[in-house]
Scaffold this motif. Structure first.
Motif, short mmCIF file in Angstrom:
data_model
loop_
_atom_site.label_atom_id
_atom_site.label_comp_id
_atom_site.label_asym_id
_atom_site.label_seq_id
_atom_site.Cartn_x
_atom_site.Cartn_y
_atom_site.Cartn_z
N THR A 27 2.76 1.78 -3.13
CA THR A 27 1.60 2.24 -4.39
C THR A 27 1.30 3.61 -4.04
O THR A 27 1.36 4.37 -5.06
N VAL A 28 1.16 3.97 -2.95
CA VAL A 28 0.31 5.36 -2.61
C VAL A 28 1.46 6.45 -2.75
O VAL A 28 1.30 7.32 -3.30
N GLN A 29 2.49 6.21 -1.80
CA GLN A 29 3.62 7.25 -1.68
C GLN A 29 4.49 7.22 -3.05
O GLN A 29 4.83 8.48 -3.41
N TYR A 30 4.59 6.17 -3.90
CA TYR A 30 5.55 6.26 -5.03
C TYR A 30 4.53 5.84 -6.19
O TYR A 30 4.50 4.72 -6.64
N LYS A 31 3.56 6.65 -6.49
CA LYS A 31 2.62 6.41 -7.69
C LYS A 31 3.34 6.04 -8.82
O LYS A 31 3.01 5.37 -9.76
N LYS A 32 4.65 6.68 -9.13
CA LYS A 32 5.38 6.46 -10.18
C LYS A 32 6.89 6.09 -9.40
O LYS A 32 7.39 7.12 -8.86
N LEU A 33 7.28 4.80 -9.62
CA LEU A 33 8.42 4.50 -8.86
C LEU A 33 9.61 5.20 -9.54
O LEU A 33 9.69 5.46 -10.88
N TYR A 83 0.95 -1.17 0.18
CA TYR A 83 0.00 -0.02 -0.03
C TYR A 83 0.81 1.26 0.06
O TYR A 83 0.52 2.32 -0.79
N THR A 84 2.03 1.24 0.86
CA THR A 84 2.78 2.66 0.94
C THR A 84 3.55 2.90 -0.45
O THR A 84 3.50 3.85 -0.78
N GLN A 120 8.27 -0.16 -13.19
CA GLN A 120 6.96 0.38 -12.29
C GLN A 120 6.40 -0.77 -11.71
O GLN A 120 5.49 -0.36 -10.93
N ASN A 121 6.76 -1.92 -11.89
CA ASN A 121 5.78 -3.02 -10.94
C ASN A 121 6.80 -3.67 -10.04
O ASN A 121 7.86 -4.22 -10.04
#
Length: 418
Positions: free
Chosen positions: A276-282, A273-274, A385-386
């Motif tokens: 995915t949310v914090q780094y919407k784009k890795l 979750y973190t 990005q995955n």
């Protein structure tokens, strides 16, 4: 260090009951049967060591609430207990600058006292914003909130309140009336709800308009609760406490759902979750490490599962020391994960090796014995990005580290293995 609570009760039974509640709250009761005894005991101690005083209204040497004045004059927040529900007694008590007034009529009132003691300590780190253009109304609310140890922000306008909320993460409650100079209270609440959910920030609306539609208008605009002006002292404080406890309960449930119960680290679910949310784009440059303890089953078989739990806690503490600036999670069993954004593989490898060597040298106490633990690490920096791709690559590298003899870091193939 636990703080003291001055308990002044003329009855041995009441003194014993209240003292038990104080101890249950993690505080130290300083008991007295009279105002004279309380004065003597208080004089022997540092005034700053007292969180509050719980004072009986009627004492042998202070039959008319003189002990309440003693506590207030000594700058100790006073909670008053009474044997009667008479309106005159209540009004006389609440005219003073007391924290609250509690009749000793049933067990639920003692339960409320227990919650109040807990809150007086916790409120020192809990923020409340009061938004009102009515100076007298604002002063009354501020006075009541200060007595309960809240961190209070006094805001005459909605825009000022919004600025305060943006700066302070510890605010849990906003109290606002409807007549504000820069917008209506309901417009203000509606705007707040775009930034804060009802589970993040409680809002209590205030209005002197007695029409039932006004309260509905506030609730529909996003308020958690509503109070008609003028309100009674106890109702105001009960509503404040109830709304803040709701926010804290949701936080506790969310924390329990996202935290590994044993180590206190984020769990696998919260890790995903973190990220995915914090780094919407890795970020283009990043690294992910999977860490697995070597021969952990041997520790459980030799010393028992309680010993294994001690080892896992010790490893988690060491991970937090070495990676306190990034995301660390327990993935289950003896496996941990570290995500390192915006770092090149060489620096990531160096940090992981420092942790590995520190773990190897750190004895972990198990009863009278101490054991040393090592770990194997798979470290990946695949540009992707995955997050699942990163994990899969790190997992393969972890098994290479295991097969190569353990207690080492294996990194992506284009980098030198260590």
């Amino acid at each position: 260090m636990p703080q003291n609570v001055l308990v002044i009760e003329n009855s041995d039974k009441n003194l014993d009951v209240v003292s038990k509640l104080v101890r249950k709250a993690g505080l130290i009761p300083v008991g007295a049967h009279s105002l004279t005894e309380a004065s003597a005991r208080f004089a022997l101690m540092m005034p700053e060591s007292f969180l509050c005083a719980i004072v009986a209204h009627n004492l042998p040497d202070a039959p008319n609430g003189e002990a309440i004045d003693f506590a207030i004059d000594a700058f100790i927040p006073a909670i008053v207990t009474t044997d009667t529900l008479e309106a005159k007694t209540r009004d006389r008590v609440l005219e003073k600058d007391v924290v609250d007034y509690i009749p000793k009529e049933n067990a639920q009132n003692y339960d409320y006292l227990s919650r109040l003691l807990f809150r007086l300590e916790k409120n020192k780190s809990t923020g409340v914003v009061v938004v009102s253009t009515h100076r007298s109304s604002r002063r009354k609310m501020l006075s009541l909130l200060y007595r309960h140890n809240f961190v209070v922000y006094d805001c005459p306008t909605a825009s000022e309140a919004m600025s305060i909320l943006a700066e302070h993460a510890h605010i849990r409650l906003v109290i606002t009336d409807n007549a504000l100079p820069d917008m209506t209270g309901t417009q203000f609440i509606s705007g707040l709800r775009k930034a804060f959910s009802k589970e993040q920030l409680a809002i209590i609306g205030l209005a002197s308009d007695q029409r039932p539609l006004m309260s509905a208008h506030f609730i529909k605009s996003g308020a958690n609760d509503f109070l008609h002006l003028p309100y009674c002292h106890e109702e105001f404080l009960c509503r404040v406490m109830q709304n803040i406890e709701y926010i804290e309960s949701v936080e506790a449930i969310r924390r329990a759902a996202n935290t590994d119960y044993l180590t206190g680290l984020p769990n696998r679910r919260h890790f995903f979750y973190t990220v995915t949310v914090q780094y919407k784009k890795l970020p283009e440059q990043h690294a992910l490490a999977l860490i697995d303890l070597d021969h952990f089953k041997r520790i459980n078989d030799t010393y028992g599962h309680d010993a294994g739990d001690l080892v896992l806690k010790a490893v988690a503490n060491l991970l937090q020391v070495h990676f306190n600036d990034t995301l660390v999670a327990r993935f289950g069993g003896e496996e941990f994960c570290v995500y390192l954004p915006k770092i090149d593989i060489h620096n990531a490898q160096e940090r992981l090796n420092r942790f590995r060597l520190a773990l190897q040298k750190t004895p972990i106490q198990i009863g009278e014995e101490s054991v040393k633990v090592t770990c194997s690490i798979g470290l990946c920096n695949t540009p992707t990005q995955n997050i699942e791709t990163l994990l899969s690559s790190a997992d393969k590298l972890l098994y290479k580290a295991k097969n190569a003899g353990r207690n080492q870091v294996h990194v992506t193939s284009e980098t030198q293995e260590v």
